[in-house]
Design an enzyme around this catalytic site. Structure first.
Site, PDB file in Angstrom:
ATOM      1  N   HIS A  73       3.095  20.581   5.687  1.00  0.00           N
ATOM      2  CA  HIS A  73       2.922  19.211   5.180  1.00  0.00           C
ATOM      3  C   HIS A  73       3.696  18.242   6.082  1.00  0.00           C
ATOM      4  O   HIS A  73       4.785  18.567   6.559  1.00  0.00           O
ATOM      5  CB  HIS A  73       3.427  19.125   3.735  1.00  0.00           C
ATOM      6  N   GLY A 127       0.316   8.799   0.833  1.00  0.00           N
ATOM      7  CA  GLY A 127       1.181   7.988  -0.021  1.00  0.00           C
ATOM      8  C   GLY A 127       1.173   6.512   0.330  1.00  0.00           C
ATOM      9  O   GLY A 127       2.030   5.761  -0.140  1.00  0.00           O
ATOM     10  N   ASN A 138      -0.409  18.349  -5.269  1.00  0.00           N
ATOM     11  CA  ASN A 138       0.928  18.556  -4.710  1.00  0.00           C
ATOM     12  C   ASN A 138       1.879  17.615  -5.444  1.00  0.00           C
ATOM     13  O   ASN A 138       1.859  16.406  -5.215  1.00  0.00           O
ATOM     14  CB  ASN A 138       0.889  18.233  -3.201  1.00  0.00           C
ATOM     15  N   TRP A 139       2.695  18.196  -6.322  1.00  0.00           N
ATOM     16  CA  TRP A 139       3.572  17.357  -7.159  1.00  0.00           C
ATOM     17  C   TRP A 139       4.796  16.859  -6.402  1.00  0.00           C
ATOM     18  O   TRP A 139       5.536  16.033  -6.898  1.00  0.00           O
ATOM     19  CB  TRP A 139       4.027  18.138  -8.399  1.00  0.00           C
ATOM     20  N   LYS A 140       5.036  17.416  -5.234  1.00  0.00           N
ATOM     21  CA  LYS A 140       6.219  17.057  -4.423  1.00  0.00           C
ATOM     22  C   LYS A 140       7.489  17.144  -5.281  1.00  0.00           C
ATOM     23  O   LYS A 140       7.560  18.016  -6.138  1.00  0.00           O
ATOM     24  CB  LYS A 140       6.029  15.669  -3.804  1.00  0.00           C
ATOM     25  N   GLY A 175      -1.819  14.090  -3.745  1.00  0.00           N
ATOM     26  CA  GLY A 175      -0.397  13.867  -4.015  1.00  0.00           C
ATOM     27  C   GLY A 175      -0.223  13.010  -5.256  1.00  0.00           C
ATOM     28  O   GLY A 175      -0.299  13.496  -6.386  1.00  0.00           O
ATOM     29  N   GLY A 176      -0.028  11.708  -5.040  1.00  0.00           N
ATOM     30  CA  GLY A 176       0.285  10.782  -6.137  1.00  0.00           C
ATOM     31  C   GLY A 176      -0.646  10.894  -7.336  1.00  0.00           C
ATOM     32  O   GLY A 176      -0.182  10.914  -8.485  1.00  0.00           O
ATOM     33  N   SER A 234      -4.036   9.675  -0.035  1.00  0.00           N
ATOM     34  CA  SER A 234      -4.389   8.595  -0.970  1.00  0.00           C
ATOM     35  C   SER A 234      -5.762   8.777  -1.608  1.00  0.00           C
ATOM     36  O   SER A 234      -6.479   7.808  -1.860  1.00  0.00           O
ATOM     37  CB  SER A 234      -4.286   7.225  -0.272  1.00  0.00           C
ATOM     38  N   GLU A 272       5.429  15.766   5.476  1.00  0.00           N
ATOM     39  CA  GLU A 272       6.795  15.433   5.032  1.00  0.00           C
ATOM     40  C   GLU A 272       7.770  16.526   5.447  1.00  0.00           C
ATOM     41  O   GLU A 272       8.931  16.265   5.764  1.00  0.00           O
ATOM     42  CB  GLU A 272       6.806  15.220   3.506  1.00  0.00           C
ATOM     43  N   GLU A 296      -4.850  15.973   6.682  1.00  0.00           N
ATOM     44  CA  GLU A 296      -4.127  14.890   6.031  1.00  0.00           C
ATOM     45  C   GLU A 296      -3.626  13.904   7.090  1.00  0.00           C
ATOM     46  O   GLU A 296      -2.539  14.102   7.646  1.00  0.00           O
ATOM     47  CB  GLU A 296      -2.921  15.442   5.265  1.00  0.00           C
TER      48      GLU A 296
END
Ligand code: PEP
Length: 255
Positions: free
Chosen positions: A97, A175, A9-11, A236-237, A215, A99, A169
Site C-alpha cells: 500500500h 483519500g 481497508n479500514w486502515k 478505504g474511506g 476515492s 501509505e 491505486e
C-alpha cells in the site's frame, strides 16, 4: 482464478466496539445478497482480526490483514508474521500500500519478500501499485507501475503469481476525493493485464483479478466497475461506513 472483489481497508480506524458494529453490519448486509462469484473482504487492524474473524464465522464475509512482515519470525518487536496470520486462518493480506511505502519506507525488495513469504503461508496478497501525480503529469505512469510489478510480484513463479490480486491505486487518488476517470482506470488495468501476459501467459493475465482503489465511493463505483478490466475495488474511506460499503458492493453485483 479471476473474481469480482470488493475489499475494504479500514486502515488505523475504529475502536473495538466500533469494529464489532461495523463487521456485523457488513456481514449481515451481504447475507441476503446473491454474491455468486463476487468476494467481499474487509481488512481491519491486526488487533481486531480475531474479533472480526469470529464475527464472520460461517458468513460470506472474508477477513484480510493490512500488512505482514517480510521476515519469517524473530526479534521484530511489534510486528506480525505470515505464519501468525495463517495460524489464525486469515486468507488475504494487503502488501505494498502506498501509505506503507511512504511512511514505513517499504522498498521493492522488501515487498517482494512479503509477497513471497505470504504465499509460502497460503495467504493471497492484495498487491498495491500506482503512480504519483508527478509521474502521471510527466507521462511516466505506465513505466512506474511496470517497474513496481517487475521488482515484486513478477518475481514469483507462475503458480504463486496466479494467487495474487493486483490493486491499481493511483497515489493521487487515495483519500483525496479525486478519482481516476473510468477511462484512466480501464487504460491502466488493461496495461497491467498486458504486462502480466508478457511476464507469464495470456491465460494467467485473463485469470488475474485487478482491483481499482482511490476515492471509490457509492457515486462513482458503477462507472469504474463497468469496465472490462476492472474486476472490483479496494475501498478505504468508504469502507468505514457500512451503508456506503454495502452500496458499493451492490454496484459491483449490478455491473
Ligand atoms: C486505500 O487506501 O486503499 C484507498 C483506496 O483509500 P480511499 O478509498 O480512501 O481513497
Amino acid at each position: 482464478m479471476r473474481k469480482k472483489i470488493v475489499a475494504g481497508n479500514w486502515k488505523m480506524n475504529k475502536t473495538f466496539e466500533e469494529a464489532e458494529d461495523l463487521v456485523y453490519e457488513i456481514a449481515d448486509g451481504i447475507e441476503s445478497m446473491s454474491l455468486d462469484d463476487t468476494e467481499i473482504i474487509v481488512c481491519p487492524p491486526y488487533v481486531f482480526l480475531e474479533l472480526t474473524s469470529d464475527a464472520v464465522n460461517d458468513k460470506k464475509l472474508k477477513i484480510g490483514a493490512q500488512n505482514v512482515h517480510h521476515e519469517r519470525s524473530g526479534s521484530y518487536t511489534g510486528e506480525v508474521s505470515a505464519a501468525m496470520l495463517q495460524s489464525m486462518d486469515i486468507k488475504y493480506v494487503i502488501v505494498g500500500h502506498s501509505e506503507r511505502r511512504k511512511y514505513f519506507h517499504e522498498s521493492g525488495e522488501m515487498l517482494f519478500q512479503k509477497v513471497r513469504i505470504a504465499r509460502e503461508h497460503e495467504l493471497t496478497p492484495i498487491f498495491c501499485c500506482g503512480e504519483q501525480l508527478e509521474d502521471r503529469k510527466s507521462g511516466k505512469h505506465f513505466d512506474v507501475v511496470k517497474a513496481q510489478l517487475e521488482e515484486t510480484v513478477f518475481r514469483l513463479d507462475e503458480e504463486h503469481f496466479a494467487r495474487v490480486i493486483i490493486a491499481y491505486e493511483p497515489v493521487w487518488a487515495i483519500g483525496t476525493g479525486e478519482t481516476a476517470s473510468p477511462e484512466q482506470a480501464q487504460e491502466m488495468h488493461a496495461c497491467i493485464r498486458d504486462l502480466i501476459g508478457k511476464a507469464y501467459t495470456d491465460q494467467t493475465a485473463a485469470d488475474t483479478t485487478i482491483l481499482y482503489g482511490g476515492s471509490c465511493n457509492p457515486g462513482n463505483a458503477a462507472s469504474l466497475f463497468n469496465n472490462p478490466d476492472v474486476d472490483g475495488g479496494l475501498i478505504g474511506g468508504a469502507s468505514l461506513k457500512s451503508a456506503d460499503f454495502l452500496e458499493i458492493i451492490k454496484h459491483r453485483l449490478n455491473t
